[in-house]
Enzyme design. Structure first.
Site, mmCIF file in Angstrom:
data_model
loop_
_atom_site.group_PDB
_atom_site.id
_atom_site.type_symbol
_atom_site.label_atom_id
_atom_site.label_comp_id
_atom_site.label_asym_id
_atom_site.label_seq_id
_atom_site.Cartn_x
_atom_site.Cartn_y
_atom_site.Cartn_z
ATOM 1 N N TRP A 1 77.701 35.492 48.216
ATOM 2 C CA TRP A 1 78.274 36.829 48.028
ATOM 3 C C TRP A 1 78.709 37.262 49.419
ATOM 4 C CZ3 TRP A 1 77.129 41.934 49.552
ATOM 5 C CH2 TRP A 1 77.759 42.939 48.792
ATOM 6 N N LYS B 1 77.097 53.189 34.866
ATOM 7 C CA LYS B 1 77.189 51.998 34.003
ATOM 8 C C LYS B 1 78.638 51.705 33.658
ATOM 9 C CE LYS B 1 74.288 50.715 34.518
ATOM 10 N NZ LYS B 1 73.003 50.790 35.178
ATOM 11 N N ARG C 1 72.799 36.450 42.104
ATOM 12 C CA ARG C 1 72.673 36.877 43.500
ATOM 13 C C ARG C 1 74.008 36.828 44.244
ATOM 14 N NH1 ARG C 1 67.669 37.273 45.311
ATOM 15 N NH2 ARG C 1 68.420 37.134 47.431
ATOM 16 N N CYS D 1 73.314 36.299 48.087
ATOM 17 C CA CYS D 1 73.440 34.841 48.092
ATOM 18 C C CYS D 1 72.175 34.214 47.513
ATOM 19 C CB CYS D 1 73.657 34.237 49.481
ATOM 20 S SG CYS D 1 75.036 34.951 50.355
ATOM 21 N N HIS E 1 82.778 74.557 38.466
ATOM 22 C CA HIS E 1 82.991 74.749 39.905
ATOM 23 C C HIS E 1 83.934 73.692 40.476
ATOM 24 C CE1 HIS E 1 79.980 77.883 39.997
ATOM 25 N NE2 HIS E 1 79.206 77.088 39.255
ATOM 26 N N GLU F 1 80.785 50.582 36.830
ATOM 27 C CA GLU F 1 80.486 49.311 37.489
ATOM 28 C C GLU F 1 80.885 48.105 36.658
ATOM 29 O OE1 GLU F 1 76.385 48.345 38.512
ATOM 30 O OE2 GLU F 1 75.652 49.476 36.814
ATOM 31 N N ASN G 1 70.989 33.039 53.659
ATOM 32 C CA ASN G 1 71.128 34.307 52.941
ATOM 33 C C ASN G 1 70.667 35.405 53.889
ATOM 34 O OD1 ASN G 1 71.051 36.418 51.068
ATOM 35 N ND2 ASN G 1 69.007 35.845 50.355
ATOM 36 N N GLY G 2 71.514 36.437 54.068
ATOM 37 C CA GLY G 2 71.143 37.513 54.993
ATOM 38 C C GLY G 2 72.304 37.789 55.926
ATOM 39 N N GLU H 1 73.795 58.179 35.337
ATOM 40 C CA GLU H 1 73.555 56.768 35.014
ATOM 41 C C GLU H 1 74.603 56.244 34.020
ATOM 42 O OE1 GLU H 1 71.994 54.452 36.215
ATOM 43 O OE2 GLU H 1 71.686 52.975 34.651
ATOM 44 N N LYS I 1 73.547 41.524 42.025
ATOM 45 C CA LYS I 1 72.368 42.107 41.390
ATOM 46 C C LYS I 1 71.413 42.679 42.414
ATOM 47 C CE LYS I 1 69.552 42.976 38.034
ATOM 48 N NZ LYS I 1 69.886 44.219 37.311
HETATM 49 O O1 M6R Z 1 66.933 46.281 42.635
HETATM 50 P P1 M6R Z 1 67.139 47.764 42.874
HETATM 51 O O2 M6R Z 1 66.627 48.588 41.741
HETATM 52 O O3 M6R Z 1 66.587 48.209 44.182
HETATM 53 O O4 M6R Z 1 68.704 47.933 42.928
HETATM 54 C C1 M6R Z 1 69.277 49.169 43.228
HETATM 55 C C2 M6R Z 1 70.758 49.192 42.909
HETATM 56 O O5 M6R Z 1 71.434 48.219 43.643
HETATM 57 C C3 M6R Z 1 71.014 48.936 41.422
HETATM 58 O O6 M6R Z 1 70.327 49.843 40.616
HETATM 59 C C4 M6R Z 1 72.525 49.034 41.127
HETATM 60 O O7 M6R Z 1 72.958 50.346 41.267
HETATM 61 C C5 M6R Z 1 72.819 48.497 39.727
HETATM 62 N N1 M6R Z 1 73.969 47.653 39.749
HETATM 63 C C6 M6R Z 1 73.070 49.557 38.726
HETATM 64 O O8 M6R Z 1 73.348 49.054 37.467
#
Ligand code: M6R
Length: 599
Positions: A74, A476, A27, A2, A495, A479, A100-101, A472, A594
């Site tokens: 969020w 990507k 956020r 948020c 395996h 997500e 927020n929290g 990674e 994010k």
């Molecule tokens: O801000 P951070 O690097 O701690 O965030 C960690 C993950 O939430 C972040 O890397 C997330 O996996 C991304 N959406 C990946 O693209």
């Protein structure tokens, strides 16, 4: 998660709040709302959806005033809808709160407040706050908030207004909050970009601090009401740095920015054949390194492990922060714990920092956001200096994290009296220019994406340093394009995942030159034998590999240590291109935010 923005001053709050919310949309963006105080009345407008939906709702409305608070949500408790959107009001509508929290004891508080006569309208945990503040209100919002917070367990960045008071009261514990200091006006916000159009002067609130802001003035206390002196920080980024600069999406812009972000990460840190880092650690005393992180940052940690082990022979463990924090890990004072986080606010990573500190380990951060909670709670660390990363899918932060972990490994090696490989330092210093040349030309990933946009599954395979790059690449893709993708160490394929391979399962091999290059070629043969379609990331024309590949993504040849950075670039482009071709917005993937500031 948020985002919060509050304003008090001579100007019309509405455009300031909307602009601030737009800068905070990363956020959370499932619903938004705001409250403007006009004389002795609070006017609240809320809308499900993006900030643009709230903006449309407000078009043509006149909401004069000089005090306002706003929120982009969020969802954690209660589905995204107008009722659950913030601000929330107390029973008589005199107090409005954005939060927020997570209020962990909200259920007990809600039961108690209901017995006291409060009527709850939403399913949120946040709504207990205005009711609780209202319960203790006796003509002084600050006192009422201080009183209320004594009963609150959990995390909050909270901002409140009262219809009869010309001030905003804010408090934080566990969720970020800053103040923006303007000329005769003040701001409260979850993050700096929200205020940057209006002021470059900010004050970072720490946990358990409360701020009262009036037009042009602020006062900060602890939760007992004792005054705290705070320093004003001058922000160095430009507003331009957080805009799209003509790119269709932030993600695309951030992919393109990597030469610059890598340059910034390396700047001043390689000098005269030595690594310069300002770390509060005794490299000779370290017996073990523990890396803790989440998501993409965890992938960078896996690469960091290989760097540190091969360059220093110090054993390294890599843990998901969410697991580390709860499993009562064995941590010793001779351990160096490295917390990697782009945002510096990820709740699990922050908790793992605190866990390690409570066990007397030396903890450093590898963080991008300056002034973030993790960066403030660790004694020292390595800032990535990538600039703001707005796209939810991490791109430039990942390559900078990998570069920073290589710097760390080299630094530890140097400080333990071992010689550095001058050639490696030279190649590392030259990497931004190489990335620039490559990104200026690279089209393979975009072209191949057109052929695979309708695939339902992908397998990403790599080995050694490029196994985490496979993870990674898969993260990507899933997500932002919602296509199922798995990353695997190439040799592990036989395996289990090999059972999935057929014409409909494209397999992306990261097959750049390494000590185990021949092994990966064998893995490719195994896939080809099962009619799998092979896309290969390749750094030079190898006729036998090309023959096994249906498509090739060419990358420049670099030293193996630098290959994870170079190889990540086309995989980011590939994921972006597929999402874009599918008409999805890669900057705002569904269900994701994010900065994951809740567990
Ligand atoms: O801000 P951070 O690097 O701690 O965030 C960690 C993950 O939430 C972040 O890397 C997330 O996996 C991304 N959406 C990946 O693209």
């Amino acid at each position: 998660m948020c985002g919060i923005i509050g304003y008090i001053g001579p100007r019309d709050p509405l455009p300031i709040l909307i602009d601030g919310l737009k800068k905070l949309e990363y956020r959370g963006y499932d619903s938004a709302g705001l409250c403007v105080k006009n004389g002795g009345a609070l006017h609240v407008v809320k809308k499900r959806g993006a900030i643009s939906d709230l903006e449309s709702e407000l078009r043509g409305r006149d909401m004069p005033g000089h005090v306002g608070i706003a929120h982009t949500r969020w969802a954690t408790h209660g589905e995204p809808n107008e009722t659950n959107a913030h601000p929330h009001l107390n029973g008589d509508g005199a107090i409005a709160v954005v939060h927020n929290g997570i209020i962990e004891n909200y259920y007990a508080l809600r039961e108690w407040l209901t017995r006291e006569g409060c009527v709850f309208r939403s399913q949120t945990d946040s709504e207990v706050l205005p009711h609780l503040i209202g319960h203790f209100y006796e003509g002084d919002l600050e006192r009422a908030l201080l009183h209320a917070l004594q009963f609150v367990e959990g995390a909050f960045g909270v901002v409140a207004v009262h219809k009869d008071e010309n001030r905003i009261v804010a408090a934080r514990r566990g969720s970020p909050l800053i103040l923006g200091v303007g000329e005769d006006e003040m701001f409260a916000a979850s993050d700096v970009p929200a205020v940057l159009d209006n002021t470059r002067k900010v004050v970072y609130l720490h946990d358990n601090e409360v701020a009262v802001i009036t037009a042009g003035r602020y006062a900060i206390t602890n939760l007992e009401g004792a005054p705290i002196d705070k320093q004003i920080h001058e922000i160095q980024w430009t507003v331009d740095q957080i805009e799209k600069k003509g790119f269709k999406h932030f993600m695309l812009k951030e992919i393109a920015e990597q030469p610059e972000s890598l340059r910034n990460t390396l700047r001043g840190r390689i000098k005269a054949g030595r690594i310069k880092l300002n770390l509060d650690v005794d490299p000779l005393a370290i017996e073990r390194v523990i890396i803790t992180a989440c998501g993409t940052s965890w992938h960078a940690g896996l690469i960091g492990k290989q760097f540190i082990e091969s360059l220093t022979r110090i054993p390294v463990e890599v843990d998901y922060a969410s697991e580390f924090r709860y499993r009562d890990p064995i941590v010793r004072p001779t351990d160096l714990v490295v917390a990697i986080s782009q945002s510096g606010e990820t709740a699990d990573t922050l908790a793992s920092v605190r866990e390690a500190q409570s066990k007397n380990a030396k903890v450093i951060g590898v963080v991008n956001v300056v002034g973030s909670t993790i960066s403030r709670e660790v004694a020292s660390g390595i800032y990535l200096h990538c600039g703001p990363e707005i796209g939810v899918a991490s791109t430039k932060a990942f390559t900078s994290q990998v570069a920073a972990m290589l710097l760390l490994a080299l630094f530890l090696r140097q400080e333990r009296g071992l010689a550095l490989d001058a050639g490696l330092l030279e190649s590392l210093a030259a990497l931004p220019a190489l990335a620039e040349d490559y990104l200026g030309e690279a089209r393979d990933a975009f072209e191949i994406a057109e052929r695979f946009q309708f695939a339902h599954n992908f397998l990403y395979l790599g080995r050694g340093l490029n196994y985490p790059v496979a993870l990674e690449g898969a993260l990507k893709l899933k997500e932002i394009s919602y296509i199922h993708a798995e990353g695997y160490p190439a040799a592990e394929m036989k395996h289990g995942p090999i059972a999935l391979i057929d014409h409909d399962m494209p397999v992306i091999f990261i097959a750049t030159r390494s000590q185990i290059f021949d092994k990966i070629v064998s893995n490719m043969q195994e896939v080809k034998a099962r009619k799998g379609r092979v896309i290969t990331v390749l750094d030079e024309d190898e006729p036998n590999v090309t023959a096994l590949s249906d498509y090739v993504i060419h990358v420049p040849r670099v030293r193996e240590e630098l290959s994870p950075i170079v190889n990540a670039l086309p995989l980011q482009q590939f994921a972006y291109a597929i999402a874009d071709l599918k008409g999805l917005n890669p900057d705002k993937p569904r269900n994701l935010a994010k900065s994951v500031t809740v567990e």
